[in-house]
Design a protein around this motif. Structure first.
Motif, short mmCIF file in Angstrom:
data_model
loop_
_atom_site.label_atom_id
_atom_site.label_comp_id
_atom_site.label_asym_id
_atom_site.label_seq_id
_atom_site.Cartn_x
_atom_site.Cartn_y
_atom_site.Cartn_z
N GLN A 28 33.44 -7.32 -6.54
CA GLN A 28 34.14 -8.52 -7.00
C GLN A 28 33.26 -9.36 -7.92
O GLN A 28 33.75 -9.99 -8.85
N ARG A 29 31.95 -9.34 -7.70
CA ARG A 29 31.05 -10.11 -8.56
C ARG A 29 31.08 -9.58 -10.00
O ARG A 29 31.00 -10.35 -10.95
N TYR A 31 33.68 -8.31 -11.50
CA TYR A 31 34.91 -8.87 -12.08
C TYR A 31 34.73 -10.36 -12.38
O TYR A 31 35.18 -10.84 -13.42
N ASP A 32 34.08 -11.09 -11.47
CA ASP A 32 33.85 -12.53 -11.69
C ASP A 32 32.99 -12.75 -12.92
O ASP A 32 33.28 -13.63 -13.74
N TRP A 33 31.92 -11.97 -13.06
CA TRP A 33 31.05 -12.10 -14.23
C TRP A 33 31.83 -11.83 -15.50
O TRP A 33 31.66 -12.51 -16.51
N ARG A 34 32.69 -10.83 -15.46
CA ARG A 34 33.48 -10.48 -16.64
C ARG A 34 34.42 -11.63 -17.02
O ARG A 34 34.55 -11.98 -18.19
N LEU A 35 35.07 -12.23 -16.03
CA LEU A 35 35.99 -13.33 -16.30
C LEU A 35 35.30 -14.55 -16.89
O LEU A 35 35.86 -15.26 -17.71
N THR A 36 34.06 -14.78 -16.47
CA THR A 36 33.33 -15.95 -16.95
C THR A 36 32.47 -15.64 -18.18
O THR A 36 31.81 -16.53 -18.70
N GLY A 37 32.49 -14.39 -18.63
CA GLY A 37 31.73 -14.02 -19.82
C GLY A 37 30.24 -13.88 -19.58
O GLY A 37 29.46 -13.92 -20.53
N ARG A 44 38.07 -1.72 -21.15
CA ARG A 44 39.19 -1.29 -20.34
C ARG A 44 39.74 -0.01 -20.96
O ARG A 44 40.10 0.03 -22.13
N ARG A 79 24.27 -18.84 -15.55
CA ARG A 79 25.55 -19.07 -16.26
C ARG A 79 25.36 -20.03 -17.37
O ARG A 79 24.63 -20.89 -17.44
#
Length: 79
Positions: A28-29, A31-37, A44, A79
Motif C-alpha cells: 500500500q505504501r 501506491y501511496d507514494w505514487r499518488l503523492t508523487g 501502468r 515528502r
C-alpha cells in the motif's frame, strides 16, 4: 519472461509486490507514494503497475542524496 527479456535486451520490470518486498515496505505504501508523487516512476500496463529497475535505482540514489546518508531507511521517504 526474464530470460526472454534479457535475450531481447529489455530492462526487467518489478511489480508492486516485488518492489514492496525489495524495499521492505507494505504494498500500500508503494501506491501511496505514487499518488503523492513521491515514489519511483512506474508505468501502468493494462491492470498492472510496473517499475523499471533503473528507475528504482535512480529513485533510491536520489533519496540518498537528499538525506545525505547511504544508510537511510527506504520506508522513510522525504515528502
Amino acid at each position: 519472461m526474464d530470460d526472454r527479456a534479457n535475450r531481447l535486451g529489455l530492462e526487467p520490470l518489478l511489480g508492486v509486490a516485488e518492489l514492496a518486498e525489495y524495499l521492505g515496505v507494505p504494498a500500500q505504501r508503494i501506491y501511496d507514494w505514487r499518488l503523492t508523487g513521491v515514489g519511483p516512476r512506474g508505468y501502468r500496463l493494462g491492470r498492472e503497475l510496473k517499475f523499471p529497475v533503473s528507475e528504482v535505482t535512480r529513485w533510491l540514489a536520489e533519496r540518498d542524496e537528499r538525506t545525505g546518508s547511504a544508510g537511510s531507511t527506504y520506508g522513510e521517504v522525504q515528502r
